[in-house]
Enzyme design. Structure first.
Site, mmCIF file in Angstrom:
data_model
loop_
_atom_site.group_PDB
_atom_site.id
_atom_site.type_symbol
_atom_site.label_atom_id
_atom_site.label_comp_id
_atom_site.label_asym_id
_atom_site.label_seq_id
_atom_site.Cartn_x
_atom_site.Cartn_y
_atom_site.Cartn_z
ATOM 1 N N HIS A 121 43.277 29.760 25.463
ATOM 2 C CA HIS A 121 44.284 28.722 25.586
ATOM 3 C C HIS A 121 45.803 29.473 24.772
ATOM 4 O O HIS A 121 45.517 30.106 23.889
ATOM 5 C CB HIS A 121 44.075 27.447 24.928
ATOM 6 C CG HIS A 121 44.978 26.374 25.490
ATOM 7 N ND1 HIS A 121 46.304 26.133 24.669
ATOM 8 C CD2 HIS A 121 44.910 25.247 26.091
ATOM 9 C CE1 HIS A 121 47.011 25.283 25.301
ATOM 10 N NE2 HIS A 121 46.199 24.733 26.318
ATOM 11 N N LYS A 224 41.259 14.632 23.594
ATOM 12 C CA LYS A 224 40.495 14.828 24.590
ATOM 13 C C LYS A 224 38.871 14.291 24.365
ATOM 14 O O LYS A 224 38.019 14.360 25.253
ATOM 15 C CB LYS A 224 40.240 16.445 24.546
ATOM 16 C CG LYS A 224 41.281 17.239 24.974
ATOM 17 C CD LYS A 224 41.066 18.684 24.874
ATOM 18 C CE LYS A 224 42.699 19.308 24.768
ATOM 19 N NZ LYS A 224 43.338 19.242 25.949
#
Length: 406
Positions: A121, A224
């Site tokens: 990421h 998340k």
């Protein structure tokens, strides 16, 4: 796992979007929040709102107890050995930046190497790019296998005696790859390097034991894993954190301030300058309670069943390309011939189906895949096979729509 009763804890799932029942398949971007978490945050503001570590009055004591109680829940959840090793942050991004700016800049020099992978990421690429520029270190990438996985052989070939930091995501937010971070940590340590694990996509979906992984740093995001946005944590081995300098300065992280110099509090507070995200920490603690009640093993098993079912159903869709290894976490990233991912996501949204489209904050990986963008359906503990069926029907309908248009 009683998914029906679990879904009842998520009020947002009971709505219609564009006249259709919501099918939420974007949990890799952010998960939905159960009532237990919503109520915990609401109750904090309603009943005990106060600053922490400062006042001796009743509300201040209650707020401090709730905040530090959440830290202990994080510690247990990832099996850190001490609360001193848990630093509250805004999320994975802040946690990685803390390690890069504090440990990285102090310990790297020209000729040293930082090793990451092509699947990382952006939050686990850019901080290391900046550290490399500032210190003269070199940033290297572990090559990926054809299916998008990391092999031990390639890790061994890339990590060497010049390597000082290895930073790898546990689970890819694009490919679903579950990386062998325990084995990579061992390779890093054999070469005298430290290992950081990006746990943004692993912590919500599987049991994590940082002592078993033997990683030196571990970063996670609350949003998340059913917690509020803006809260996360950095785990670091105590001896490393003790020798690192804070990167934010101000109230509550100090021990003593003189006119020309200052000293810092002990761990973990020296890294938590200013008023912390107290309500977020309380919400993260409530989310951990919620996940523990269900059981991380149960969640992981359920997600594997859902993604296996999704892969089976998607195999019948003509013109689909699915990226990533066969054994994966609970997400599917794909493209449909002659349909741009953004168009696909837009049409699915008309059907009430929420997926992600774009580069997923992983542009180097997109270039490795030789695409500019992909679509992604990601699953969590509240998703069902019926969600997958609706998703596949939506894909077929979208293909037919664009066939008629063109």
């Amino acid at each position: 796992m009683d998914v029906k009763s679990i879904r009842e804890a998520f009020p947002i799932l009971n709505q219609e979007v564009n006249g259709h029942p919501l099918v939420y398949l974007d949990s890799a971007a952010t998960s939905q929040k159960p009532v237990q978490v919503i109520e915990a945050v609401s109750n904090y503001y309603r009943e005990i709102n106060s600053n922490v570590h400062r006042g001796v009055h009743t509300l201040g004591t209650k707020a401090t107890d709730a905040y530090e109680g959440a830290r202990e829940k994080v510690r247990k959840f990832i099996n850190a050995s001490s609360m001193e090793e848990i630093i509250f942050t805004r999320g994975t991004t802040t946690a990685i930046n803390t390690v890069a700016a504090s440990y990285g800049r102090a310990n790297l020099k020209a000729g040293d190497e930082i090793v990451i992978s092509y699947m990382e990421h952006h939050s686990n690429i850019i901080p290391w790019q900046q550290v490399a520029k500032a210190t003269g270190a070199t940033l290297k990438y572990i090559p990926l296998e054809e299916d998008g996985s990391i092999s031990i052989e390639q890790a061994k070939a890339t990590i060497n005696s010049n390597t000082k930091i290895v930073a790898i995501m546990y689970v890819s937010n694009v490919l679903g790859s579950i990386n062998p971070v325990k084995e990579i940590a061992a390779i890093a340590h054999q070469n005298g390097a430290v290992m950081l694990v990006d746990g943004a996509q692993s912590t919500p979906h599987m049991k994590v034991d940082v002592q078993d992984l033997d990683c030196d740093f571990y970063a996670l995001s609350g949003h998340k894993m059913c917690a509020p946005t803006g809260i996360g944590a950095l785990y670091g081995k105590k001896h490393l954190l003790e020798n690192m300098e804070p990167i934010e300065f101000g109230g509550e992280m100090i021990d003593f301030v003189d006119l020309q110099d200052s000293t810092w509090k002990e761990l973990p507070w020296k890294f938590e300058g200013g008023t912390p995200i107290i309500a977020g920490a309380v919400g993260l603690g409530a989310a951990i309670d919620f996940l523990n009640d269900i059981g991380m093993d149960n969640i992981e098993k359920h997600e594997h069943e859902i993604v296996d079912y999704a892969l089976e159903q998607l195999s019948s869709v003509e013109g689909i390309t699915i990226y990533g290894p066969k054994h994966r976490a609970g997400l599917v990233t794909f493209n449909i011939d002659d349909v741009h991912p953004h168009d696909l996501a837009t049409v699915l949204d008309v059907e009430g189906i929420a997926i992600r489209a774009g580069h997923h904050c992983a542009q180097p990986l997109m270039r490795w895949l030789k695409v500019s963008a992909t679509a992604r359906a990601s699953f969590y503990l509240y998703n069902t096979k019926e969600d997958v069926d609706a998703f596949v029907r939506g894909l077929v309908k979208t293909k037919e729509y664009f066939s008629d248009v063109y």
